[in-house]
Design a protein around this motif. Structure first.
Motif, PDB file in Angstrom:
ATOM      1  N   PRO A  18       7.039  10.275   2.414  1.00 25.51           N
ATOM      2  CA  PRO A  18       6.046  10.099   1.930  1.00 25.51           C
ATOM      3  C   PRO A  18       5.167   9.796   3.961  1.00 25.51           C
ATOM      4  CG  PRO A  18       7.162   8.710   0.525  1.00 25.51           C
ATOM      5  CD  PRO A  18       8.418  10.470   0.776  1.00 25.51           C
ATOM      6  N   ILE A  19       4.293   9.931   3.906  1.00 21.61           N
ATOM      7  CA  ILE A  19       3.483   9.127   5.099  1.00 21.61           C
ATOM      8  C   ILE A  19       2.877   8.140   4.861  1.00 21.61           C
ATOM      9  CG2 ILE A  19       2.720   9.068   7.224  1.00 21.61           C
ATOM     10  CD1 ILE A  19       3.111  12.471   6.903  1.00 21.61           C
ATOM     11  N   PRO A  20       3.286   6.152   5.404  1.00 17.40           N
ATOM     12  CA  PRO A  20       2.494   5.472   4.763  1.00 17.40           C
ATOM     13  C   PRO A  20       0.976   5.503   5.114  1.00 17.40           C
ATOM     14  CG  PRO A  20       3.791   4.675   6.087  1.00 17.40           C
ATOM     15  CD  PRO A  20       4.043   6.476   5.808  1.00 17.40           C
ATOM     16  N   ASP A  21       0.201   5.033   4.775  1.00 14.00           N
ATOM     17  CA  ASP A  21      -1.118   5.018   4.618  1.00 14.00           C
ATOM     18  C   ASP A  21      -1.043   3.816   5.456  1.00 14.00           C
ATOM     19  OD1 ASP A  21      -4.110   6.148   4.513  1.00 14.00           O
ATOM     20  OD2 ASP A  21      -3.589   3.850   4.409  1.00 14.00           O
ATOM     21  N   GLU A  22      -1.895   3.647   6.794  1.00 18.11           N
ATOM     22  CA  GLU A  22      -2.487   2.942   8.191  1.00 18.11           C
ATOM     23  C   GLU A  22      -2.674   1.491   7.876  1.00 18.11           C
ATOM     24  OE1 GLU A  22      -3.455   4.244  11.695  1.00 18.11           O
ATOM     25  OE2 GLU A  22      -2.273   6.247  11.235  1.00 18.11           O
ATOM     26  N   SER A  23      -3.242   1.613   7.051  1.00 19.08           N
ATOM     27  CA  SER A  23      -4.301  -0.091   6.830  1.00 19.08           C
ATOM     28  C   SER A  23      -3.326  -0.373   5.609  1.00 19.08           C
ATOM     29  CB  SER A  23      -5.513   0.795   5.766  1.00 19.08           C
ATOM     30  OG  SER A  23      -5.338   1.785   4.517  1.00 19.08           O
ATOM     31  N   ASP A  24      -2.647   0.917   5.025  1.00 16.64           N
ATOM     32  CA  ASP A  24      -1.254  -0.290   3.638  1.00 16.64           C
ATOM     33  C   ASP A  24      -0.439  -0.713   4.603  1.00 16.64           C
ATOM     34  OD1 ASP A  24      -2.637   0.498   2.251  1.00 16.64           O
ATOM     35  OD2 ASP A  24      -0.788   1.985   1.008  1.00 16.64           O
ATOM     36  N   THR A  25       0.350  -0.291   6.171  1.00 22.14           N
ATOM     37  CA  THR A  25       1.087  -1.040   6.927  1.00 22.14           C
ATOM     38  C   THR A  25       0.744  -2.465   7.400  1.00 22.14           C
ATOM     39  OG1 THR A  25       2.264   1.372   7.607  1.00 22.14           O
ATOM     40  CG2 THR A  25       2.850  -0.423   9.022  1.00 22.14           C
ATOM     41  N   ALA A  26      -1.050  -1.783   7.887  1.00 20.56           N
ATOM     42  CA  ALA A  26      -1.547  -3.377   8.562  1.00 20.56           C
ATOM     43  C   ALA A  26      -2.134  -4.190   7.604  1.00 20.56           C
ATOM     44  CB  ALA A  26      -2.815  -2.765   8.752  1.00 20.56           C
ATOM     45  N   LEU A  27      -1.517  -3.769   6.128  1.00 18.57           N
ATOM     46  CA  LEU A  27      -2.252  -5.351   5.264  1.00 18.57           C
ATOM     47  C   LEU A  27      -0.685  -5.393   4.606  1.00 18.57           C
ATOM     48  CD1 LEU A  27      -4.001  -3.163   2.506  1.00 18.57           C
ATOM     49  CD2 LEU A  27      -5.101  -5.091   3.812  1.00 18.57           C
ATOM     50  N   LEU A  28       0.587  -5.070   4.620  1.00 20.48           N
ATOM     51  CA  LEU A  28       1.724  -5.321   4.851  1.00 20.48           C
ATOM     52  C   LEU A  28       1.978  -6.425   6.356  1.00 20.48           C
ATOM     53  CD1 LEU A  28       3.922  -5.397   3.439  1.00 20.48           C
ATOM     54  CD2 LEU A  28       5.005  -3.233   3.912  1.00 20.48           C
ATOM     55  N   ARG A  29       1.789  -5.915   6.991  1.00 21.56           N
ATOM     56  CA  ARG A  29       2.224  -6.705   8.519  1.00 21.56           C
ATOM     57  C   ARG A  29       1.086  -7.721   8.239  1.00 21.56           C
ATOM     58  NH1 ARG A  29       0.297  -3.747  12.533  1.00 21.56           N
ATOM     59  NH2 ARG A  29       1.558  -2.228  11.317  1.00 21.56           N
ATOM     60  N   THR A  30      -0.201  -7.866   7.876  1.00 28.50           N
ATOM     61  CA  THR A  30      -0.355  -9.039   7.849  1.00 28.50           C
ATOM     62  C   THR A  30      -0.192  -9.992   7.465  1.00 28.50           C
ATOM     63  OG1 THR A  30      -2.838  -8.067   8.888  1.00 28.50           O
ATOM     64  CG2 THR A  30      -3.062 -10.150   7.150  1.00 28.50           C
ATOM     65  N   ALA A  31       0.100  -9.889   5.684  1.00 24.24           N
ATOM     66  CA  ALA A  31       1.019 -10.557   4.373  1.00 24.24           C
ATOM     67  C   ALA A  31       1.871 -10.565   4.910  1.00 24.24           C
ATOM     68  CB  ALA A  31       0.973  -9.427   3.494  1.00 24.24           C
ATOM     69  N   ALA A  32       3.238 -10.207   5.114  1.00 30.01           N
ATOM     70  CA  ALA A  32       4.169 -10.799   5.822  1.00 30.01           C
ATOM     71  C   ALA A  32       4.343 -12.135   6.939  1.00 30.01           C
ATOM     72  CB  ALA A  32       4.965  -9.753   6.109  1.00 30.01           C
ATOM     73  N   VAL A  66      -4.202   1.894  -0.806  1.00 32.90           N
ATOM     74  CA  VAL A  66      -3.876   2.961  -1.095  1.00 32.90           C
ATOM     75  C   VAL A  66      -2.975   3.164  -1.936  1.00 32.90           C
ATOM     76  CG1 VAL A  66      -4.128   5.369  -0.248  1.00 32.90           C
ATOM     77  CG2 VAL A  66      -4.733   3.449   0.895  1.00 32.90           C
ATOM     78  N   SER A  67      -1.523   2.619  -1.714  1.00 33.00           N
ATOM     79  CA  SER A  67      -0.180   2.718  -2.380  1.00 33.00           C
ATOM     80  C   SER A  67      -0.289   2.137  -3.575  1.00 33.00           C
ATOM     81  CB  SER A  67       0.848   2.698  -1.540  1.00 33.00           C
ATOM     82  OG  SER A  67       2.265   2.490  -2.345  1.00 33.00           O
ATOM     83  N   PRO A  68      -0.328   2.689  -4.684  1.00 31.63           N
ATOM     84  CA  PRO A  68      -0.470   1.974  -5.766  1.00 31.63           C
ATOM     85  C   PRO A  68       1.421   1.008  -5.992  1.00 31.63           C
ATOM     86  CG  PRO A  68      -0.393   4.185  -6.043  1.00 31.63           C
ATOM     87  CD  PRO A  68       0.242   3.770  -5.295  1.00 31.63           C
ATOM     88  N   ASP A  69       2.003   1.471  -4.986  1.00 31.84           N
ATOM     89  CA  ASP A  69       3.524   0.548  -5.441  1.00 31.84           C
ATOM     90  C   ASP A  69       2.808  -0.735  -4.459  1.00 31.84           C
ATOM     91  OD1 ASP A  69       4.978   2.343  -6.826  1.00 31.84           O
ATOM     92  OD2 ASP A  69       5.725   3.069  -5.023  1.00 31.84           O
ATOM     93  N   LEU A  70       2.607  -0.543  -3.952  1.00 34.90           N
ATOM     94  CA  LEU A  70       1.952  -1.592  -2.335  1.00 34.90           C
ATOM     95  C   LEU A  70       0.828  -2.736  -3.108  1.00 34.90           C
ATOM     96  CD1 LEU A  70       1.543  -3.629  -0.084  1.00 34.90           C
ATOM     97  CD2 LEU A  70       0.227  -1.960   1.033  1.00 34.90           C
ATOM     98  N   ALA A  71      -0.095  -2.204  -3.692  1.00 33.63           N
ATOM     99  CA  ALA A  71      -0.727  -2.571  -4.837  1.00 33.63           C
ATOM    100  C   ALA A  71       0.028  -3.761  -5.020  1.00 33.63           C
ATOM    101  CB  ALA A  71      -2.310  -1.921  -5.547  1.00 33.63           C
TER     102      ALA A  71
END
Length: 151
Positions: free
Chosen positions: A40-54, A125-130
């Motif tokens: 799986p290739i992570p969605d760029e918007s999900d990566t940005a959400l994760l980075r911002t949250a961290a 986008v990712s249910p796991d990240l949600a």
């Protein structure tokens, strides 16, 4: 003997079918059915959400740590949440807390972060990240409520 037209036509049909599966988002299903394990290739918007949250979580940990007489349990909760996000972002030094003030000010900042994570969970986008972001929002809301009672 097979003619070139049959070979080219068959090749085009296979390419068109593959493109159709890709556009429909079903190409991974076909690969799994054939025994392959697509990466799986992570969605760029999900990566940005994760980075911002961290990044924001690091700031919240620092803010709660700086409170005089802060309950160490709350700091531990925020640190565990940061670890669930993959730890602090590695691209920069840990920022100093942007939140200063008493427990009521920090509680409002944590509550605002919880609302942002809730919104992020709905846009992921990712249910796991949600699920991770929704859980983070719930935990932050509890920390904010606890701090608000002390403020």
């Amino acid at each position: 003997m097979v003619s070139r037209r049959v070979v080219v036509g068959s090749g085009l049909a296979v390419v068109a079918a593959g493109a159709g599966l890709h556009v429909a988002g079903r190409d991974d299903d076909l690969l799994r059915a054939l025994g392959a394990r697509p990466h799986p290739i992570p969605d760029e918007s999900d990566t940005a959400l994760l980075r911002t949250a961290a990044s924001e979580q690091v700031s919240l940990v620092n803010a709660v740590e700086q409170l005089g007489g802060a309950d160490e349990t709350l700091v531990d909760v925020l640190r565990e949440q940061l670890e669930a996000l993959g730890g602090p972002p590695g691209d920069s030094a840990p920022p100093a807390s942007e939140v200063t003030g008493g427990a009521d000010v920090v509680a409002r900042a944590v509550a605002a972060a919880a609302r942002r994570r809730e919104s992020d969970a709905l846009t992921a986008v990712s249910p796991d990240l949600a699920r991770v972001l929704a859980s983070l929002a719930a935990g932050q809301a509890q920390v904010a409520r606890t701090l608000g009672r002390r403020g």
